[in-house]
Each structure stands twice: as structure tokens, then as C-alpha cells.
Design a protein around this motif. Structure first.
Motif, short mmCIF file in Angstrom:
data_model
loop_
_atom_site.label_atom_id
_atom_site.label_comp_id
_atom_site.label_asym_id
_atom_site.label_seq_id
_atom_site.Cartn_x
_atom_site.Cartn_y
_atom_site.Cartn_z
N ASP A 98 32.78 47.09 48.67
CA ASP A 98 33.77 46.55 49.59
C ASP A 98 33.11 46.05 50.87
OD1 ASP A 98 35.63 47.34 47.70
OD2 ASP A 98 36.08 49.25 48.70
N PHE A 99 33.85 45.20 51.62
CA PHE A 99 33.33 44.59 52.84
C PHE A 99 34.23 44.93 54.01
CE2 PHE A 99 31.34 42.16 49.55
CZ PHE A 99 30.15 41.69 50.06
N TRP A 100 33.62 45.44 55.08
CA TRP A 100 34.38 45.66 56.31
C TRP A 100 34.84 44.33 56.88
CZ3 TRP A 100 36.09 50.25 57.05
CH2 TRP A 100 35.32 51.40 56.88
N ILE A 101 36.10 44.30 57.35
CA ILE A 101 36.59 43.20 58.18
C ILE A 101 36.99 43.79 59.51
CG2 ILE A 101 37.28 41.82 56.19
CD1 ILE A 101 40.17 42.65 56.71
N GLY A 102 37.35 42.94 60.48
CA GLY A 102 37.54 43.42 61.85
C GLY A 102 38.89 44.02 62.17
N GLY A 113 56.22 54.20 59.20
CA GLY A 113 56.88 52.95 59.56
C GLY A 113 56.14 52.20 60.64
N ALA A 114 55.55 52.92 61.59
CA ALA A 114 54.89 52.29 62.72
C ALA A 114 53.43 51.98 62.44
CB ALA A 114 55.00 53.17 63.95
N CYS A 115 52.86 52.67 61.47
CA CYS A 115 51.41 52.54 61.25
C CYS A 115 50.94 51.12 60.99
CB CYS A 115 50.99 53.46 60.10
SG CYS A 115 49.25 53.30 59.64
N PRO A 116 51.55 50.35 60.08
CA PRO A 116 51.04 48.99 59.83
C PRO A 116 51.05 48.10 61.06
CG PRO A 116 52.54 49.68 58.08
CD PRO A 116 52.66 50.70 59.17
N ASP A 117 51.94 48.37 61.98
CA ASP A 117 52.03 47.54 63.19
C ASP A 117 50.97 47.90 64.22
OD1 ASP A 117 54.24 46.31 62.06
OD2 ASP A 117 55.65 47.74 62.95
N ARG A 120 45.01 46.11 64.74
CA ARG A 120 44.62 44.99 65.59
C ARG A 120 43.24 44.49 65.18
NH1 ARG A 120 49.18 45.58 66.34
NH2 ARG A 120 50.35 45.89 68.30
N TRP A 121 42.96 43.25 65.54
CA TRP A 121 41.64 42.67 65.26
C TRP A 121 40.67 43.05 66.36
CZ3 TRP A 121 41.03 41.00 60.54
CH2 TRP A 121 42.12 40.47 59.84
N SER A 122 39.48 43.46 65.98
CA SER A 122 38.49 43.93 66.94
C SER A 122 37.99 42.83 67.87
CB SER A 122 37.30 44.58 66.22
OG SER A 122 36.67 43.64 65.36
N ASP A 123 38.13 41.55 67.46
CA ASP A 123 37.68 40.45 68.32
C ASP A 123 38.77 39.95 69.25
OD1 ASP A 123 39.35 39.23 66.51
OD2 ASP A 123 37.98 37.58 66.02
N GLY A 124 39.94 40.63 69.25
CA GLY A 124 41.04 40.23 70.13
C GLY A 124 41.95 39.17 69.55
N SER A 125 41.72 38.75 68.31
CA SER A 125 42.58 37.74 67.70
C SER A 125 44.02 38.25 67.60
CB SER A 125 42.06 37.38 66.30
OG SER A 125 43.00 36.59 65.60
N LYS A 143 41.64 54.44 59.30
CA LYS A 143 42.01 53.56 60.41
C LYS A 143 41.29 52.23 60.41
CE LYS A 143 43.03 57.46 63.49
NZ LYS A 143 42.77 58.08 64.82
N CYS A 144 40.30 52.06 59.55
CA CYS A 144 39.54 50.81 59.51
C CYS A 144 39.73 50.14 58.15
CB CYS A 144 38.06 51.09 59.76
SG CYS A 144 37.74 51.83 61.38
N VAL A 145 39.61 48.83 58.11
CA VAL A 145 40.04 48.05 56.95
C VAL A 145 38.85 47.39 56.26
CG1 VAL A 145 41.52 46.16 56.17
CG2 VAL A 145 42.29 47.67 58.01
N VAL A 146 38.88 47.44 54.92
CA VAL A 146 37.90 46.75 54.09
C VAL A 146 38.61 45.71 53.23
CG1 VAL A 146 36.30 48.68 53.98
CG2 VAL A 146 38.07 48.46 52.24
#
Length: 292
Positions: A98-102, A113-117, A120-125, A143-146
Motif C-alpha cells: 500500500d501507499f501512504w497519501i496525505g 458519524g463524525a470521524c470521516p469528516d 484533512r490533507w496534510s498539505d492544507g488542500s 488515523k492515517c490513510v493509504v
């Protein structure tokens, strides 16, 4: 127009004649010359011990002037998918990983219910584009996404574990994808570029530049291995012969009647060498053509 151009680039990567695909390899930075598209780098590690955590991946991208990948829309997602397909085509030796994304969340809320919201993107996007796998994100301590990349795994409820997103613990070890600003002069990279025309577009080129010096060193070292082995064998043979001759000479000295063929040959060789050496000064003293 930008999403459509990204889709066209993805189609070119997938359906082209393979010229670009052969050059999308791990550790290379891929750029486009139109100054609209970002540059990307796929960092794949075959050895599991070399893969990195989310924060290590983030620092690695930032140390090179980039950021951990953020995705603005489906078109950019498809472009990354096409690059990964070219990266992992048969024969490259690259498979599951797998590959880490930001995308990540820096909150302690565990409410489903609140978790998906909270992601955030680590670069501020501010992009709201998401491509979660079925029943993801699972939240909790993850807490981090691949971006899934497990082509050999059996499909799950959401289909193959390919390119969709999954939240994972931030200290897990994965590959990663970096994203960079468009190159100002993409046709003049530091390293020698590979230029290939995109199918259906004769006016633009895709530029791929080397991201490090290690691949170049490998290409230099590997071809020299046979020569190094040959030199090693020759050196060993020479040392063996010298030791053998020295031992024979000692045996001849100790022997009171050195009449064996080996001793005679050694004696003749030594006498011949001494005779030649003694004639050299005499030659230069009496030769009128000697150097001044």
C-alpha cells in the motif's frame, strides 16, 4: 478543463504504446511540461524493513520540496492509478504494498458519524474528494490513510484491494507517493530526461527525471562485477605462485644436494635474472646512443 486533461493523461498512460510506461519506476519523479499538472514520485520499497511510517513519508516528501500526495478530484485519482499500473506491470518485480497519501485526522474523536469528516490533507488542500473502500474509514486508532495496492489479494466486499483508500495506524510501514509543484523548466532537469510523445499529442512531452544517485550507481557497479572477480582471481593466482616459488627456493637452500629438476630450474632462473640485471649498467655505460 483540468479534470478532462488529467483523464486524457491517464488514458495515454494506460492505452499508449508503452513508451512512457517503461519509464515509470520507483524513485523517479514524473513531470509534465504544461505547467498545469503537478509532478509525482512513487516511492516503492521491495524490502518490508525499508518502508516507512506516515510521518516519515511526509518528512521524506517535504525534504525534497514536495508534499505527501493530496488528490483534488477523480481525474487525478485515475492518473495516479494509471501510474501505479505502469509501475507494477509484470516483470518489474513490484507487487503488493500500500501507499501512504496525505490524508489523515489529528483529532481524538471516535464517534463513527463524525470521524470521516475529521480527515484533512496534510498539505492544507481543501479538496473534499474521497475514494474510500467499502466500510472505511474504520476510525478508532487508525488515523492515517493509504491507497490500497494489493493485486495478489483475494477481493473483499468492496472488490479488489486496489487504489481505494483505507485508514491505518500511522506507525505502520508502507510505501508512499509525493506530489510537487509543476517544474518551471521541465525540459531542463538536473538529470538527463527521458522524452516520449504522448499518444495523440505530438506537441507535448512527458519528462521523467532521476530522483536520486543510487540507481545510477547500481548501473555502474553491476557491469564491473565480472572484471573485479577476474582481477581478484588473477591476484590470488599470482600470490599463490610467488609463495610456491619462495617455498621451493627455501627447500633448495636447505637441501645439501639440490639436483632436482625443480631446484635446477629455480637456480637457472635466478642466475639468468642476475645476469640480465648486471648487464644493464654495462650497456648504458658503453652504448653511445644512451640518453644524456
Amino acid at each position: 478543463m483540468l479534470p478532462m486533461s488529467l483523464l486524457l493523461l491517464g488514458t495515454a498512460l494506460l492505452c499508449g504504446h508503452g513508451a512512457f510506461a517503461r519509464r515509470v519506476v520507483s524513485g523517479q519523479k514524473v513531470c509534465f511540461p504544461d505547467l498545469k499538472h503537478p509532478c509525482y514520485k512513487m516511492a516503492y520499497f521491495h524490502e518490508l524493513s525499508s518502508r516507512v511510517s506516515f510521518h516519515e513519508a511526509r518528512l521524506a516528501c517535504e525534504s525534497e520540496g514536495g508534499v505527501l500526495l493530496s488528490l483534488e478530484n477523480e481525474a487525478e485519482q485515475k492518473l495516479i492509478e494509471s501510474m501505479l499500473q505502469n509501475l507494477t506491470k509484470p516483470g518489474t518485480g513490484i507487487s503488493d504494498g500500500d501507499f501512504w497519501i496525505g490524508l489523515w485526522r489529528n483529532g481524538d474523536s471516535q464517534t463513527s458519524g463524525a470521524c470521516p469528516d475529521l480527515y484533512r490533507w496534510s498539505d492544507g488542500s481543501s479538496s473534499q474528494f474521497r475514494n474510500w473502500y467499502t466500510d472505511e474509514p474504520s476510525c478508532g486508532s487508525e488515523k492515517c490513510v493509504v491507497m490500497y495496492h494489493q493485486p495478489t489479494a483475494n477481493p473483499g466486499l468492496g472488490g479488489p484491494y486496489l487504489y481505494q483508500w483505507n485508514d491505518d495506524r500511522c506507525n505502520m510501514k508502507h510505501n508512499y507517493i509525493c506530489k510537487y509543484e509543476p517544474e518551471i523548466h521541465p525540459t531542463e532537469p538536473v538529470e538527463k530526461p527521458y522524452l516520449t510523445n504522448q499518444p495523440g499529442d505530438t506537441s507535448e512531452n512527458v519528462v521523467v527525471t532521476e530522483a536520486g544517485i543510487i540507481p545510477n550507481l547500481i548501473y555502474v557497479i553491476i557491469p564491473t562485477i565480472p572484471l573485479l572477480l577476474l582481477i581478484l582471481v588473477a591476484f590470488g593466482t599470482c600470490c599463490f605462485q610467488m609463495l610456491h616459488k619462495r617455498k621451493a627456493r627455501r627447500n633448495c637452500i636447505k637441501d645439501s644436494t639440490p639436483l632436482s629438476s625443480e631446484c635446477l630450474a629455480e637456480s637457472l632462473n635466478s642466475n639468468l635474472v642476475h645476469m640480465v640485471v648486471s648487464l644493464i649498467p654495462y650497456h648504458f655505460q658503453n652504448n653511445p646512443c644512451s640518453f644524456n
